[in-house]
Write a protein that holds these residues in place. Sequence first.
Motif, PDB file in Angstrom:
ATOM      1  N   MET A  32     -42.101  30.730 -22.357  1.00  0.00           N
ATOM      2  CA  MET A  32     -42.144  31.682 -23.457  1.00  0.00           C
ATOM      3  C   MET A  32     -43.583  31.977 -23.856  1.00  0.00           C
ATOM      4  SD  MET A  32     -38.970  32.358 -24.044  1.00  0.00           S
ATOM      5  CE  MET A  32     -39.151  33.273 -25.576  1.00  0.00           C
ATOM      6  N   GLY A  33     -43.778  33.163 -24.393  1.00  0.00           N
ATOM      7  CA  GLY A  33     -45.112  33.529 -24.836  1.00  0.00           C
ATOM      8  C   GLY A  33     -45.091  34.381 -26.086  1.00  0.00           C
ATOM      9  N   TRP A  34     -46.218  34.397 -26.747  1.00  0.00           N
ATOM     10  CA  TRP A  34     -46.460  35.318 -27.859  1.00  0.00           C
ATOM     11  C   TRP A  34     -47.598  36.255 -27.459  1.00  0.00           C
ATOM     12  CZ3 TRP A  34     -43.540  35.877 -32.154  1.00  0.00           C
ATOM     13  CH2 TRP A  34     -42.697  34.821 -32.531  1.00  0.00           C
ATOM     14  N   PHE A  35     -47.408  37.513 -27.747  1.00  0.00           N
ATOM     15  CA  PHE A  35     -48.423  38.530 -27.549  1.00  0.00           C
ATOM     16  C   PHE A  35     -48.565  39.300 -28.851  1.00  0.00           C
ATOM     17  CE2 PHE A  35     -49.004  38.511 -22.898  1.00  0.00           C
ATOM     18  CZ  PHE A  35     -47.967  37.674 -22.527  1.00  0.00           C
ATOM     19  N   ARG A  36     -49.648  40.060 -28.956  1.00  0.00           N
ATOM     20  CA  ARG A  36     -49.820  40.880 -30.146  1.00  0.00           C
ATOM     21  C   ARG A  36     -50.492  42.189 -29.778  1.00  0.00           C
ATOM     22  NH1 ARG A  36     -54.492  37.415 -33.428  1.00  0.00           N
ATOM     23  NH2 ARG A  36     -56.256  37.920 -32.045  1.00  0.00           N
ATOM     24  N   GLN A  37     -50.230  43.196 -30.601  1.00  0.00           N
ATOM     25  CA  GLN A  37     -50.834  44.502 -30.381  1.00  0.00           C
ATOM     26  C   GLN A  37     -51.279  45.091 -31.709  1.00  0.00           C
ATOM     27  OE1 GLN A  37     -48.388  47.416 -28.334  1.00  0.00           O
ATOM     28  NE2 GLN A  37     -50.209  48.483 -27.619  1.00  0.00           N
ATOM     29  N   ALA A  38     -52.571  45.262 -31.847  1.00  0.00           N
ATOM     30  CA  ALA A  38     -53.130  45.907 -33.026  1.00  0.00           C
ATOM     31  C   ALA A  38     -53.110  47.412 -32.813  1.00  0.00           C
ATOM     32  CB  ALA A  38     -54.550  45.416 -33.256  1.00  0.00           C
ATOM     33  N   THR A  39     -53.124  48.142 -33.895  1.00  0.00           N
ATOM     34  CA  THR A  39     -53.090  49.602 -33.833  1.00  0.00           C
ATOM     35  C   THR A  39     -54.264  50.121 -33.017  1.00  0.00           C
ATOM     36  OG1 THR A  39     -52.015  49.682 -35.991  1.00  0.00           O
ATOM     37  CG2 THR A  39     -53.035  51.707 -35.186  1.00  0.00           C
ATOM     38  N   GLY A  40     -53.949  50.946 -32.028  1.00  0.00           N
ATOM     39  CA  GLY A  40     -54.987  51.540 -31.205  1.00  0.00           C
ATOM     40  C   GLY A  40     -55.544  50.640 -30.119  1.00  0.00           C
ATOM     41  N   LYS A  41     -54.959  49.458 -29.954  1.00  0.00           N
ATOM     42  CA  LYS A  41     -55.463  48.527 -28.938  1.00  0.00           C
ATOM     43  C   LYS A  41     -54.358  48.155 -27.961  1.00  0.00           C
ATOM     44  CE  LYS A  41     -59.130  46.468 -31.754  1.00  0.00           C
ATOM     45  NZ  LYS A  41     -59.761  45.194 -32.205  1.00  0.00           N
ATOM     46  N   GLU A  42     -54.780  47.586 -26.832  1.00  0.00           N
ATOM     47  CA  GLU A  42     -53.839  47.101 -25.842  1.00  0.00           C
ATOM     48  C   GLU A  42     -53.152  45.840 -26.361  1.00  0.00           C
ATOM     49  OE1 GLU A  42     -54.404  50.103 -23.315  1.00  0.00           O
ATOM     50  OE2 GLU A  42     -53.279  48.357 -22.609  1.00  0.00           O
ATOM     51  N   ARG A  43     -51.944  45.619 -25.864  1.00  0.00           N
ATOM     52  CA  ARG A  43     -51.277  44.363 -26.203  1.00  0.00           C
ATOM     53  C   ARG A  43     -52.023  43.222 -25.522  1.00  0.00           C
ATOM     54  NH1 ARG A  43     -44.897  44.482 -26.045  1.00  0.00           N
ATOM     55  NH2 ARG A  43     -45.227  44.901 -23.824  1.00  0.00           N
ATOM     56  N   GLU A  44     -52.168  42.091 -26.259  1.00  0.00           N
ATOM     57  CA  GLU A  44     -52.937  40.973 -25.721  1.00  0.00           C
ATOM     58  C   GLU A  44     -52.173  39.671 -25.846  1.00  0.00           C
ATOM     59  OE1 GLU A  44     -56.599  40.540 -27.898  1.00  0.00           O
ATOM     60  OE2 GLU A  44     -55.582  39.966 -29.753  1.00  0.00           O
ATOM     61  N   PHE A  45     -52.490  38.766 -24.960  1.00  0.00           N
ATOM     62  CA  PHE A  45     -51.891  37.433 -24.944  1.00  0.00           C
ATOM     63  C   PHE A  45     -52.369  36.614 -26.132  1.00  0.00           C
ATOM     64  CE2 PHE A  45     -50.320  33.522 -23.333  1.00  0.00           C
ATOM     65  CZ  PHE A  45     -51.310  32.574 -23.512  1.00  0.00           C
TER      66      PHE A  45
END
Length: 122
Positions: free
Chosen positions: A34-47
Amino acid sequence: QVQLVESGGGLVQAGVSLNLSCSASGRRFSSYSMGWFRQATGKEREFVAAINWNGETTIYADAVKGRVTISRDNGNNLLRLRMNTLKPEDTAVYYCAAAGKFSVLEYEYNYWGQGTQVTVSS
């Protein structure tokens, strides 16, 4: 196939802690890394973080290392992300994801939740 639903996001002040959860249903949860990723507005999704099937191996992105802990409860089909000392740059939509192998690579994750918004005010 596994279905994932995140919860626990919200608007918080910088410096506080937050717990995110991901509830899984469908095929046996313990068979997946399992993993968590995040995506800020205007940016690529990141690990952000990943954990192997039995919870014995974890890995973190440098941006969160030392502030974040990933854990899982296979008996209750739950994945968690504990985030401490939150910063405004942690603001993003946070996604949990399931993969057939332990990985930091987004493309190796086959199943994704809908995401939960975390907003950190300064």
